[in-house]
Structure formats: C-alpha cells, structure tokens
Write an enzyme that holds these catalytic residues in place. Structure first.
Site, short mmCIF file in Angstrom:
data_model
loop_
_atom_site.label_atom_id
_atom_site.label_comp_id
_atom_site.label_asym_id
_atom_site.label_seq_id
_atom_site.Cartn_x
_atom_site.Cartn_y
_atom_site.Cartn_z
NE ARG D 91 55.05 26.99 35.58
CZ ARG D 91 55.50 25.70 35.88
NH1 ARG D 91 54.89 24.88 36.63
NH2 ARG D 91 56.53 25.29 35.16
CD GLU D 94 55.23 29.19 40.87
OE1 GLU D 94 56.10 27.96 40.83
OE2 GLU D 94 55.50 30.05 40.08
CB SER D 117 30.68 30.62 47.56
OG SER D 117 30.29 29.31 47.61
#
Lengths: 149, 149, 149, 149, 149, 149, 149, 149, 149, 149
Positions: D91, D94, D117
C-alpha cells in the site's frame, strides 16, 4: 535458540499430515469452524491462525508445537510468479487480464471512484452442477472503498 | 487502402461518445441485450462484436463505419502490466496472489485434477447493500475441465 | 468524433500554462479550495476532478474545453518504473525498501493483522525549518483496515 | 573459523525470542532507549546496532554472542521485490506510485531542485484515533538536499 | 496552447545545432561559464538551466524560445536501460558491478555508516597523457552523508 | 575430493576474521603492499590473488589453506541486482544514470569514438576534508580504447 | 526517397483487404499454391514472399506496389511477449511449459543428443471431428539435428 | 513427521534409477500401459500418478514408498524460464514465436473465436524416417473451446 | 531548425535504396573500400561513418544530405532484446550461452586474467563450401586486455 | 538410492581436481583426444561425455564413479544471466549486440533466408601473436540451414 519454523515448511507438514490421514481441507475447516477458503489459505501460510486454532489443527493432525507456533505467525503474503503460472491458478489471472478493465469501468460506474477492498474481503468457491459439465463458481466479495481525502 | 482501426482506438472513441452522451455501460448492454461485463469488455476491445451488434452500437453512439468494423475484429486479448497495476484492478490480482493456491487446492479437492475454464466462462458483478458499507461482489463462473488425455 | 484527450497530455498542457503564467501548484490548490497534494496529483492525472473543478481550473489557466473534459475523466492510476527512478521520487522508494518491513511489523503490533488503506488516505507535505537545513516532512495518513472475513 | 551469522538469520532469532517472551518491538525500543521504527528496522537487519546496544538486546532476549556480533555488522540494505509485494507494504508503494510525481513537483516548488534525503532521515508511525476507524499515520522526515555543484 | 517542448527533443535540437555549427560541448560550457560535465548533462536534459542560461545558449545556437523554455524545465532524471547498455556507458556500470561492494566497504571504514551524496556532488572528466595510451580520468566527488536519525 | 570453497564463502570468512581481529581493509592492503580498492575488491571475490598473496593474507588472519585456495581462484565477476540496490552503492549507479550520456559525449569529444577501459583500469577512493562536511572522492582511471578495426 | 513499408503495416493492410473482400487465409494460400500455415505466417510478416508471390497477393487484394515490396522483405522474426499472452496463443506456450522437458527427454531417447530444427521445419493445422467436440490438431515437423562437432 | 518428498526430487530419483537400470521412458510407459509423453511428463513431475501407478513404477525401479507418495501428489505445473532456454526446448518456443499469430488466425478462421484446450489435450511424438535426415514429429491435439458466455 | 535524422531512420533509407537499386552490402563495402562487416554495421547505425564516407554512400544511393549527416553521427550502440530474439541472431547468443564459460576458462588459461576486447576488435564472416552443406564461418578477433592495475 | 550428482557439482569437482593437479584444459582435451573448446564445455556441464570418456577423465583426475556418471548425463544447456554478465563473457554478448544485425544481413545476402546452425557447429579459440598485443581469435563455424518448408 531456534528461529520459528518458516510458514512454507509448516504448510508442507500440514499438507503431508492431511494427505496421509485422508483428510480434506473441508474437514479441517469444519474442525476449526472456519470458512473453507480462509482455512485453506491460512494453513497454506497466507493468514495467521489464532493460537487456539493452531493448537487445535496440530492436535488433529498429530503435528508438534513448532508447527502450531508457525501457523500463528504473522505472514508475509503473496505468491511467487512461478506459483502464479500453474495452469489452475493462471486461468484466474488470464480472466483478470481480459476482464480487469471492464470490472474497473463497472465499479466506477456503479460505486464511483474507488476500489473493491482485498482486505475486508471474502472468497467463496462452490460447485454448480450443469448438464454440460459442472462449473467452478468463485465469488469475490469485498467492501467498496471510495477514494476519500 | 487503409488498415482497420485498431481496437484500442475504437474503444477510446466508444468511451468518448458514451461519456459525452451521458450513457452508462449498463445502458449500452441493455441496448445490445447482452450481459453487462461481456458488453463492457467487448467494447473495450477484449471480445469481437457480431457485425449486427457493432452496427447497433455505432448507430446508438453516432460513430462511423470504421469503428463498427474495428469492433467486429478478432482481438488480441489481455492487458499490459501497466494496466494491471491500476489500484482498482490490482486488488483482484492481490487477492489471487493470496488466495490462488487455496483455490487451486480446493478445485482439486472438489473436482479432481483440472482447471476452471477461462473460456467457457462468465463474470458477473453486482452491488450488495451492507450497513457497514456496500460491497462489490464479482462472480467467476467457469466450466471445470479435467486433465484428460 | 474524437477521443477524449489523454490525461498525460492534459497534464502537460496544465503544467505548461501554469509555468507560463507564473502560478504555483499551491495557488491552483487555493483556487480550487482543495488540498495541495490532492490537487497536484489530480492535475497530473492521478485523480478525476469534478466537472465544476475542471472547468474552474481551465478557466483560470485559459485552457479549452477538451482539457477540462480530460481532467474529469476517471484515471488509470500509477507511474511507470522509469518515472519512479527519478532521484527525487526514488528516495521515497528507497526509504520503503529499508523501513517497509519495520512499518509492517509495527502496524501489526499496534493494530493487528491488516493494512494502512491507500484509498481512504491523505498525504501532506510541509517544510520544517531546521538550523541544519530545512526538512521535507511528508505524512501518510490512512485508515487502518483489518483482514476481516 | 566461522563466518558471521547473516543478518537475516539474526533477525529471525530476535523475532522468535521476542515472540516467545511476549515482548513488543516497542518494549525492545524502550529497552534500548532508541526510536521505535529505527530499533525495529535495525533488529530486522537494516541498520547496524552499536556493540553495546547489540549486547543489551541479546542479554534481554537470552540470545548468544553470535547474534550480537551479527546485529553490529554493517548491513546491505533493502528488501527483495517479493517482500515489497506483501499487501501491508505494497500500500505504501502504491501510494508512492500515485502521489510520487506530485510530491516531486511540490518539493521542487517549495525547496527548488533537489531531494528529500533518505539518509539524514527519520520515520515515525503512530495511531490516530478516529471515530470512522483509527488511522495509521506515518511521517517521513528528511533533510532537503539541493542539487549543488 | 501547446505543451512545453519535451527535454529530449530540446536536447536533440541543441545537439544538431551544436554539430552543424562545429561547436564543442566545452565551448558551450565556456559560453555559460559553467562546469563542463554539468553543462553537457544539463543540455542533454538532466539538469534545469536557469532562464538566463537557457536564453544565452539558444541565442548562441540560433534556437528559438521554445527550446529555451524546455531547457529551463525541471527534469525527470535518469536514463533508460537501453541507453545504459551503450558500450561507452556500460564500462562504468561494469566497473561499479566489480568495485561497488569494495567502495561500500571502504566508505564505511573511513567515514562510518552512510553514503556519498549523488546530489551534493560533482563529476569531472579529464584526459591524462600516458605513454601506453592516454587515459580517461573521471572523478566522482560527493559529500559524505551519515545515516543520522 | 572436495570442490574449491566458493569465493563468496571465502570472502565471508575473511571479513569475519578481519572484524574479529579489529583489522581494517587498509591494514590488509598494507600487509599485501597492494592498492587499497584492489585489495578490498580481491578479498571480496572480484579479483584472483596470487598464491603468495593469498597465503600471506590467510596467515595474517589465521584462516586455513582452503580459504587461500579460493582467494587464488579465477572469479566470475560482478554483483547481483540486489547488491546494487544497497543505498551506498546505488548512489553511484544513480550518478551514472544522470551523467552517463554526458560522460559518453565528452569522451567522444575529447578522444574520438571509443571507451574508457574497465580492464586497464584503477579506482581510488579518498576522503577530502571540507568545512561543509567531508567528501568522498572516487576516481575512475581507465585507458582510452578507440574503436579500431 | 521513402523507407520500405514496415512489415507489420503491410500485414495490417493485407488483413484489412482480406476481411473487406471476405477472403479466408485458406483462399489466399490456394491463390499462391503455398501451404496454409506458411502463407498465413508470411503474410503476417514472419517469412519473406518471393517477388512474384508478393505481386500475386497484392494484385488479388488490390494493394499497391509498396505492400508487395514490404512482403518480399527479409523479416526480423518473432512475436512480442504481449502477443504471446493472448489466450489462443498462450495455450501452446503453457503446453510447452508442461510437456517441454518430456519432449526433450524423448527426443534424446529416440534420436540422441540434439534438437528438432525450427528452420527445416513445417507446421500444419487441421480440424479433427470428434463427438465430444472437434479438435485442433497442430503438427510440428522438424528435421532432427544432432550436436555434431 | 516429514513433509512429502518434493516432486522434483522424486523425478531425480526416478531418472537416476531409470538410467542405472538401463530402462527407457518408453519401457516405463509400457510398464504402466500409459501414453509415452504423458508418462514421461508425469514422472518428471507434471502430472499426478494414480496411487496404483506410482507403486508399480517404484516397484519396477526399486524406489521406496516416499517416492511413490510424491509421484501421486498434485503438482504445481510448469517450467522455469531457465529450463525453457535449453536449446532442445527453445526450438519449440521459437516456432511458437514465429507461427503463433498464424495459428491463432487459422484457429479463428476454422473454428471461430476460441482456443485449443491445453487441458483436454494430448501430445504425441514420433520419428519419421526421411532420406534427408529423420524428422521429429510432434502433434498437439486439443479440444476446441469457444468463448461462450 | 530540425534535429538530425535518427540513425535508425537513416538505416531504413539506406536499406530501401540499396534494395531498390539491387545493390549488395558487399558492393557498398567495396564502394567505400572498407571491411564488409564494419560497413554493414556502420550503415545499420552501429558505427559513425567519416563525413567523406557518408557522402560517398549517399551519392551512390541517391540519398540526400540529411542521411549523410545522420550516418556520420556518433551512435548509441547495441540492439534491443526484441532484435536479439530473431532466430538468425539468436543462434549466436545461444552458442555463447553454451560455450561462454568454456571460452572464459580458455582465455584465462592461455592469456591470464583478462578479456578479449570488443573495441579493438574485428569480425569477419565467410562462406566455407562443404559437401554436407556450406558453412557460415564467423571470426571474432579482439586484442587481449589483461586486468592491469 | 541417490540421485545423480548434478552436473554443476561434477564440474566443480573436475575443476578443483584439475587445479590441484596443475592440469590445463588443453591437457585434459589431449587426454581425451577431443577438441579443446568441446572438452572444456563438456566438462563444465554443457555436453554429455561418452561413458568411456567420462571414465577416462575421472581416472586421470582421481574422481570417483559418481562424477563419471554425472559427466555422461544429458545436460540442460545454457548459462544464467548472472554468468553472462562476467566481463570476459560479456564482451562477446556486446559484440553480438553491435554486430548481430549486420551478421544477419550478410548471412541472408550470401546464403539466403536461414541461419547458422548452433548445433551442427564448432567453436575454436586461438592466440594470434601481434606486436600491438596478442589477440584472442574465436571462430564460430556452423552449417547454414535455410528456412525450408
């Protein structure tokens, strides 16, 4: 000190005991009082069993404590690409490749912008008799979740 | 002499006309008298329409002959990996990755060694009202085919 | 009859108009009264805008109707592997590769077996001043969904 | 002469001891006086522990010297593609695939040409109560680094 | 309304003009007063030029405004796998594949746990005369960043 | 009859002995009187040591004959994609992805059509003090080879 | 001066003309007096037609000289992975994945160490009536080539 | 309790016993009274043997019970990409890559929209004498299945 | 201002002109007074032609200035995976996959640790008459380069 | 009952024995009276040795029966992608990527439509003295096979 038995090794031991004792997955699911597909997936390593469930299964199959400990472990879920190419599994993937965009279009048409949950989700499989050859009927049933900011 | 309009371009024209005229996929399926998922998949390029069906759709949507010719063409089926990663489609793939081995085990337990056909096969989608949130229910229904030498 | 303008082409036109008129994404979000990351993602093609929103943006940017029609279209979501390798985006992927298993372990420890939703989900970004160099602070905020059969 | 215990085997031993003794990751982090996500990631093999930290953890968990030696080793960082496909981890990926280009655009708008960073960087996770279901809130906090020649 | 000229098309126009006018990359870098590798990379689309820089280059090469607008655009950085297989570029990748783990070990030995920044970073190339054949000397010079929580 | 110890296992034994005896790679290089990066790469399995060198290292580290035999073996060179994704190594790959086409252009401009050899080639790494943070300076130095028929 | 029409474009024109004139591949093969599968493969771009054959086909289909020139061109052979995933083609690949090692074992048992040529090779397809459903019968017929030094 | 012997290990034991006893695959097929390709594929792990068949083979080859148990196990079918690149197997894949689209076109022309089943399917291999060199003749024979909603 | 004609488009124009004028690659090589494989590779886009060579070829083939400009351009070298799967090219790759480790072992045995240069390198192809069928003889001839620090 | 020793393990034992006894591949080839590249490839597992050859090699190297049995086994041929990236092997692949399309064009020009066989095929390697550095000369010599229906 030993690591917990990996879930794939526990699954192989469950499957061996199940076959040698002539038990079906359905009988194991009945023994747990849990849904059929859920039980099978869990014993194959895709869901954690509750401690009491894991003990009950191992007692039934004559497997030792180390298997029960593994069955209760939180899994890393999913199958390798090699597993997904098995013909019996591949047909589902092929169907998704053909019908996936249509299902997406119809989910959006009926429900709006969102998805069918794969978490708040059940799967069921049943045999439907048919004079032209019995049919495999698999139902995916997931809560609709809308993109909500 | 021109090549036949590619099916993805025909699908884009169908979708544009459908949206601009405020039509749903369900209305197009009704117009054809054909099943909802089949119609949507066919118009998106995954099944050939019959010539008469193709003409009826193009007439309804005000699309010209070239689109009808393309809709009747035999398709190369399937979706690209990029399409399959869309979240609404991916949830189905994820569910297969989690439950595929269990479905395989249960098909073999119930039917013997074989597969669910993805060709003699229908898909249906419906909305099931639920107080905790309505649910997407997708049914895969395929003839069992046993490995038969 | 023309297909709807692809969302990546609409996004390129929005970005060109935004740059040429010296507008920031934040100003466009304010103009819509919508969250900043949501607006930016939507204009880049990852969310559908409402029709009224699409019109308001196109009016502000002097873009024609075809762009608005595209912005309101349901997207296929996701980015190509090539896009994900851009250094500014890759750092997020690298962080997930390093901390993903830890986040999974801690979600399960705190919430039980389940996931953070990526659908019922918001993202926010802000600048936090720091004497050693200002910091990018990105917050992922998603509803916990438990595996529920 | 034996090689140093690989970090994934040390992590499996830490996890087994932790589970068998009923300890949470949070308790281990408290025991070290170190941040929660850092401690979990380090024990899973993504950061080297200081020698003193490694000893303290092994003493607490009853693990021998070989585990401590491994925990202090400099890691090769990152997770395999298979690990990244677990639904709880996926998830996040995604979300990056959907929002990554927007985050990039907004970092450039606010900070100029550069990156967040992933090294001078912390992650935090917390549970935010919500009447519609509690939420997972993950914060990525990294120093901005500008492309500087 | 037109989208901004893609950076790869701008780079092709810059290169064509450069070749047709018999100019070297070094002369263009001198014209900008900017470092050689930076200038070349920027004109090939990997860094944004400042507006004034972009105008100066386009004026020098007789390219129109659209090219300058593109050169100033924030890039998506990186090269495709196909580009990386060109033999002249591949030798660098091969060297990394052979010496990468050694460089990692030596960075950790000398600096502790961290990385060489690829952002606060310069590259230089020079020709070193050698009786056995002149040598290509490429220097990567990046700030050390330690993992700092 | 036993096969020769694989070079990755020899490398793991060398590294374990080195760490347990508190030796640096630099001290091992000094012990051999060989360059630092070469020695480290060779001990990690990327170059064959001479027999005398292999013996001297194993004597210093208290490793047996089997390790020396392995260190002298001709290697298969290169690192797996998984190794190349470690953040400390990845930064070099990212720099090549950004600057590779520029380096190619400049090699052709300065030397003509050809490559920097990765075989007649040395790498050096050093620390350069800098008030804004010390810097990692890595030099690739390879003989130019022109495409010569 | 124009390049020769790419073979995939020629194939699309042949297919379009064939469909519009209601011709079967079998009729085109008869028209050429050439084998059915060979003719179909050649017109789809996998074999060069002789000049006289190319002219005869174009005359029959009313296609111009440019198509004939393309049909006579030496092809780059093979199909993309995307084409190979079409279900009608995929079934052949799946059968090879299941039976390939057995075919290899039996070729070696019967013929010795070698291969079935895919060059001195013919393919035939026919329909075999069967009361349980007609069958597709495809015959691969290639010269055995032994590894011969 | 032990897991069932993996099918690839059972196949290796069958093959070893077969070679050491100087038996051909054809003799094993005769012994079972089963088709040649089916028997070979089944013993290599691609089909489950019936219990009685598995016992008969193990008795013939002097293999113990554990092998018979494995041979009767339901397989995960398919071969790895590495196996498919062996030259003897690859020639079949190459032929499909060249002739696959033609076979697809001809199946559709002769049978309509559908596939050759790879499940209700047999393969046969035979040697056809030929003065120019004997030929390998492999026949794929599968039931036609039409897309039927 | 136009970009330089891409080298693949120049190659397509050269090949079209060559075929239409009935010229062989060998005749073009003779016309240039350059080696056969080099000339063919260069005209297909893998080597830059000298300006004078490019002009001579274009004059011979009746191609305009833009083609000559492209032929003289420095190439990005290499072929796509799709090109490498063509059967005529694949056989070489297969031979390397079978004999590559042996060639490596023999190069090290004869020359020591190093490589055959692919830059200081020529390829030749000739036909060797043979009563069992003429043979393709391809010679790779590259300077040995030893790993030299 | 034990499986046959895998060919890669047999190859590792052969190589170890060869090195420890100070034998070259050339001496082993002489011992067999077989060609050099063939012998090396066969001992590395790419060709089956005849039983008598296998025994003769094992006797010479002091290896037991199990190795001889493995050397005589029919191989799965080919090398992994990881092996093909070793620099000494990669140079050949790179040369094919650069010259493959030219070799294809010239094979078709000289022989017609077909391939160089990789089965009826020999490879030879030799050292050619050269004042500018000795050269590796590798000859691929395969029978031409024309596409013949």
């Amino acid at each position: 000190m030993k690591p917990i038995l990996p879930k794939d090794e526990a699954a192989a031991l469950v499957d061996a005991a199940r076959i040698r004792q002539g038990l079906t997955w359905a009988e194991l699911a009945d023994h747990l009082g849990a849904p059929l597909v859920w039980t099978t997936a869990a014993l194959l390593g895709q869901h954690p069993l509750g401690t009491e469930q894991a003990d009950r299964i191992c007692e039934r199959l004559g497997l030792d404590e180390a298997v029960a400990e593994s069955l209760a472990l939180q899994p890393h879920r999913g199958s390798s690409p090699e597993v997904m190419r098995d013909p019996t599994i591949y047909r589902f993937s092929e169907a998704l490749s053909v019908y996936g965009p249509a299902l997406k279009a119809l989910i959006h048409e009926e429900f709006g912008d969102g998805i069918m949950s794969a978490i708040n989700f059940t799967v069921d499989i049943e045999r439907r008799p048919d004079p032209d050859g019995d049919r495999v009927v698999v139902t995916f049933d997931g809560k609709f979740l809308d993109y909500r900011w």
